[in-house]
Enzyme design. Structure first.
Site, PDB file in Angstrom:
ATOM      1  CG  PHE A 151      11.899 -78.305  40.432  1.00 36.55           C
ATOM      2  CD1 PHE A 151      12.469 -77.710  39.308  1.00 36.55           C
ATOM      3  CD2 PHE A 151      12.651 -78.346  41.591  1.00 36.55           C
ATOM      4  CE1 PHE A 151      13.756 -77.173  39.348  1.00 36.55           C
ATOM      5  CE2 PHE A 151      13.937 -77.818  41.642  1.00 36.55           C
ATOM      6  CZ  PHE A 151      14.484 -77.235  40.513  1.00 36.55           C
ATOM      7  CD  GLU A 178       5.290 -78.608  45.709  1.00 36.04           C
ATOM      8  OE1 GLU A 178       5.490 -79.770  45.323  1.00 36.04           O
ATOM      9  OE2 GLU A 178       5.995 -78.045  46.578  1.00 36.04           O
ATOM     10  CB  SER A 228      16.102 -82.270  48.350  1.00 31.62           C
ATOM     11  OG  SER A 228      14.974 -82.350  49.181  1.00 31.62           O
ATOM     12  CB  CYS A 283      20.129 -85.182  40.088  1.00 37.18           C
ATOM     13  SG  CYS A 283      19.880 -86.470  38.881  1.00 37.18           S
ATOM     14  CD  GLU A 383      21.655 -81.058  44.792  1.00 38.45           C
ATOM     15  OE1 GLU A 383      20.849 -81.177  45.743  1.00 38.45           O
ATOM     16  OE2 GLU A 383      21.581 -81.740  43.762  1.00 38.45           O
TER      17      GLU A 383
END
Ligand code: NAD
Length: 498
Positions: A151, A178, A228, A283, A383
């Site tokens: 996303f 989504e 992920s 990220c 994270e």
């Protein structure tokens, strides 16, 4: 007004899904439902792959320059529509408008690079490897490739994938996140308008079932995944077991080292921008600052700089930190902050429950800073993917390198220093995919490739650039001998020599 539905792109047509399973696409600043996204049925998944398979032979045989011209046109269309793309992106994802423009722009650079496929897809040639024998390689497209995207970069990451895959002669099935599928659909529309033949690019929507269908489908040859660790590891295993190439770019806990000799103002600005920009949902965000020696004294200035950031809706001018993607993400980040306090870290700045007057329902968490963070703490191990910065203090560069390398992730890192010797030692000894020297978020331009180390990546070759040319093509090595009329027929040779 009825809520619009996000379409599937199958065989060149934008079609309404027949599924019974729909999710809302929600504006994270307001909770307004922007659209409904279908979870494609098994038949629709098969139809998308079948369309890509049918389109492959003609597209593979389309002259290389003709394929490149589609992407020349696409880069112009993206430029012409960058404002609409960025606005849609901010509305469904939350990041600031300026950052959304950057998201589109970094993807656009990959499209520009795809236009130079003529020189990227070259093989190699060695003349006369034996008497009258030449050896050369061809780089041929694989067939149907697929992409599964996260996303947090709904423009850049789809653009890491389908332009390079398709310009090399493959056809593609994209499954965007989504949570923000509207931006990828705008890009898919532009790709159709740029002249991609029908079936070359298909877009399906969904969650685990769609992803598993991609992993299992025998006609898909390669999968690019970004997301992920848990999901990427699953995709890597399941896709590999089904005989596919898989590249999986995963999570991160990026450390940046601050030497006391660095330009303090620039270093602190860089740290605060990279920790809290995009609300920490990058990220490549810096989530751990390692302060070396006298740089330990910088904490009050880091906190003061972070306090100046404006938390607000992404469409508002001068916003620095927008909302998190959804309510669950907000609650998770808040509970991790609570865990940091409970486990004994010092909460220097608490961003929970910020007052955002015009957006009382937004998923906001403001800049949050912990000092005294220890490796065993939950806030250090996980994270967080939110605007939370952990500060660690050490005495030497060697300690900073050791602590960075001991973390399970190896996505990006940076050092701030004015010492060439310190920077050189750092770049040599640090174990991470991307290294910045006085650059906080060193995402490579597309002449290079994005990469990752240790827990941040599975598979060898990274997205875009030279590495992805190898990922999306099969090398075929040809060894050829041509006999001329003068050649005297030799004897039967049963050895392996040419
Ligand atoms: P995610 O793993 O939840 O989702 C990625 C994709 O997998 C989405 O398309 C999603 O629909 C699908 N998915 C989600 N759950 C699934 C399941 N149980 N089974 C099968 N498919 C599933 O990731 P995200 O939250 O969208 O993105 C954030 C993550 O992505 C962070 O960990 C971030 O570090 C990482 N990321 C990595 C890079 C990189 O290049 N290394 C770049 C961007 C983001």
């Amino acid at each position: 007004m009825p809520i619009s539905t996000v379409k599937l792109l199958i065989d060149g047509e934008f079609v309404e899904s027949r599924t019974n399973e729909w999710r809302d696409v929600v504006n994270p600043a307001t909770q307004e439902v922007l659209a409904r996204v279908p979870f494609a049925t098994a038949d629709e998944m098969s139809a998308a792959v079948a369309a890509a398979k049918r389109a492959f032979p003609a597209w593979r045989d389309t002259p290389i320059a003709q394929r490149a011209r589609v992407f020349l046109k696409l880069q112009q269309l993206i430029r012409d529509n960058i404002d609409e793309l960025a606005r849609t992106l901010t509305t469904e994802q939350g990041k600031t408008l300026a950052d959304a423009q950057g998201d589109v722009f970094r993807g656009l650079e990959v499209v520009e690079h795809a236009c130079s496929v003529g020189t990227l897809q070259l093989g190699e040639f060695a003349e006369n490897v034996a008497g009258g024998v030449d050896t050369y390689t061809l780089r041929q497209p694989l067939g149907v490739c697929a992409g599964i995207t996260p996303f947090n970069f709904p423009a850049m990451i789809p653009l890491w994938m389908f332009p390079m895959a398709c310009v090399l002669g493959n056809t593609f099935v994209l499954k965007p996140s989504e949570q923000d599928p509207m931006t990828p659909m705008l890009l898919a529309d532009l790709a159709q308008r740029a002249g991609l033949p029908k079936g070359v690019l298909n877009v399906v929507h969904g969650g685990p079932d769609a992803v598993n269908a991609i992993c299992d489908h025998p006609d898909i040859k390669a999968i690019s995944f970004v997301g992920s660790v848990g999901v990427g590891t699953h995709v890597y295993r399941r896709g590999s077991e089904a005989g596919k190439r898989v590249q999986a770019m995963l999570g991160a806990k990026n450390h940046a080292t601050f030497m006391p000799d660095s330009n303090k103002d620039q270093a602190i600005n860089a740290l605060v921008g990279a920790a809290f920009g995009a609300a920490g949902q990058r990220c490549m965000a810096i989530s751990v600052g390692v302060l070396v020696g006298e740089a330990k004294a910088w904490i009050p200035e880091i906190v003061s700089k972070a306090k100046q950031l404006s938390v607000n809706g992404g469409l508002e001018p001068h916003t620095d930190v927008g909302p998190l993607i959804n309510k669950r993400a907000k609650e998770r980040v808040e509970s991790l902050i609570a865990a940091g306090v409970a486990e004994g870290a010092t909460l220097e700045l608490d961003g929970r429950q910020p007052q955002v007057a015009r957006y009382p329902n937004g998923n906001f968490v403001g800049p949050t800073i912990f000092s005294g963070v220890k490796p065993e703490m939950t806030i250090y191990r996980e994270e967080i993917f939110g605007p939370v910065l952990c500060l660690i203090t050490v005495d030497t560069l060697d300690e900073a390198i050791a602590i960075t390398n001991a973390n399970p992730y190896g996505n990006g890192t940076a050092i701030f220093t004015q010492s060439g010797a310190a920077a050189r030692k750092f770049q040599n000894q640090i174990d991470a995919g991307q290294v910045g020297i006085n650059v906080p978020i060193p995402v490579p331009v597309p002449f290079f490739s994005f990469t990752g180390s240790r827990g941040s990546k599975l598979g060898d070759l990274g997205p875009y650039g030279k590495e992805v040319v190898r990922f999306y093509t099969q090398t075929k090595t040809v060894t050829a001998r041509w006999f001329d009329d003068e050649t005297v027929a030799g004897k039967v040779n049963t050895t392996i020599t040419l």
